[in-house]
Design a protein around this motif. Sequence first.
Motif, mmCIF file in Angstrom:
data_model
loop_
_atom_site.group_PDB
_atom_site.id
_atom_site.type_symbol
_atom_site.label_atom_id
_atom_site.label_comp_id
_atom_site.label_asym_id
_atom_site.label_seq_id
_atom_site.Cartn_x
_atom_site.Cartn_y
_atom_site.Cartn_z
ATOM 1 N N GLY A 91 -18.127 70.349 108.318
ATOM 2 C CA GLY A 91 -19.430 70.030 108.884
ATOM 3 C C GLY A 91 -20.542 70.808 108.211
ATOM 4 N N ALA A 92 -20.288 72.085 107.922
ATOM 5 C CA ALA A 92 -21.278 72.898 107.222
ATOM 6 C C ALA A 92 -21.531 72.356 105.820
ATOM 7 C CB ALA A 92 -20.812 74.351 107.156
ATOM 8 N N GLY A 95 -23.693 69.208 105.919
ATOM 9 C CA GLY A 95 -25.087 69.552 106.175
ATOM 10 C C GLY A 95 -25.735 70.334 105.054
ATOM 11 N N ASN A 97 -24.844 73.326 103.996
ATOM 12 C CA ASN A 97 -24.916 74.747 104.315
ATOM 13 C C ASN A 97 -23.835 75.577 103.633
ATOM 14 O OD1 ASN A 97 -27.092 74.818 106.531
ATOM 15 N ND2 ASN A 97 -25.747 73.151 107.190
ATOM 16 N N TYR A 157 -21.135 70.402 116.946
ATOM 17 C CA TYR A 157 -22.530 70.296 117.373
ATOM 18 C C TYR A 157 -22.987 71.619 117.993
ATOM 19 C CZ TYR A 157 -26.754 68.178 119.347
ATOM 20 O OH TYR A 157 -28.065 67.883 119.653
ATOM 21 N N TYR A 160 -23.521 74.168 115.251
ATOM 22 C CA TYR A 160 -24.807 73.934 114.577
ATOM 23 C C TYR A 160 -25.962 74.489 115.404
ATOM 24 C CZ TYR A 160 -24.395 71.383 110.211
ATOM 25 O OH TYR A 160 -24.185 71.067 108.888
ATOM 26 N N SER A 227 -16.684 66.230 113.069
ATOM 27 C CA SER A 227 -17.551 67.284 112.534
ATOM 28 C C SER A 227 -18.638 66.713 111.635
ATOM 29 C CB SER A 227 -16.718 68.313 111.759
ATOM 30 O OG SER A 227 -16.198 67.758 110.561
ATOM 31 N N ALA A 231 -22.656 67.076 112.222
ATOM 32 C CA ALA A 231 -23.511 67.661 111.195
ATOM 33 C C ALA A 231 -24.650 66.728 110.819
ATOM 34 C CB ALA A 231 -22.680 67.993 109.954
ATOM 35 N N ASP A 235 -28.372 67.919 111.852
ATOM 36 C CA ASP A 235 -29.209 68.259 110.708
ATOM 37 C C ASP A 235 -30.335 67.253 110.513
ATOM 38 O OD1 ASP A 235 -28.444 70.206 107.978
ATOM 39 O OD2 ASP A 235 -30.102 68.785 107.899
#
Length: 252
Positions: A91-92, A95, A97, A157, A160, A227, A231, A235
């Motif tokens: 997920g990171a 996004g 990240n 979520y 985040y 995920s 994201a 985001d």
Amino acid sequence: MPIRQIAVGHPHEATRPDVLKAALAEFISTLIFVFAGEGSGMAFNKLTDNGSTTPAGLIAASIAHAFGLFVGVSVSANISGGHVNPAVTFGAFIGGNITLLRGILYWIGQLLGSTVACLLLKFSTGGLTTSAFSLSSGVSVWNAFVFEIVMTFGLVYTVYATAIDPKKGNLGTIAPSPSVSLWVPSVWTGGAFDGASMNPAVSFGPALVSWTWENHWVYWAGPLIGSAIAALIYDSFFIGYGTHEQLPTADY
């Protein structure tokens, strides 16, 4: 869209000391988490002579996982971000990240941590089986697939909102707590149906050590899709577009 922020990363990133330390932190944290969570399940089987899961057993397992997760995230948060979950890392990445190369190293650390935890459990318990996640009677793979998507969506979520969002403010200092708080009811909800993994590493270690792969894909596909959706939504609407502002204290 956050998908435009995805970065592969430079090859030299894989040899940077800070990245290697972060991957090691993910290994140790995941080992702690899986040892506590999987170990609680093995202890229950030992005490009940492999009896059927009871409501009390489910509650005990959820609490054991929650405490293990809290510790795992807390001890690695300032080193790697405290992912302790390939779905959180994915997920990171979606996004923008974390780079792909760093994410792969995190995944390696997480999967190795889970595997070593299960090997240690098998050895220290005298060869007891590390039970792989499985579907309950009457639950189809598609039922479990949706369960894993929804539960992991909620988990990522929350991550985040409390850890990744640059506007999180003081929430960042208590980031493990909301995730743990959500983990417990999620296990209560999905545990009786598919075990409520929400974490491919948690599923991978027991499956590898016991060599049980039936329906294993569900415990990867569901969490990764959940995920990614979390994201993209968080985001896009709350970070990327800058549409959310903290209300003044007087307006709460």
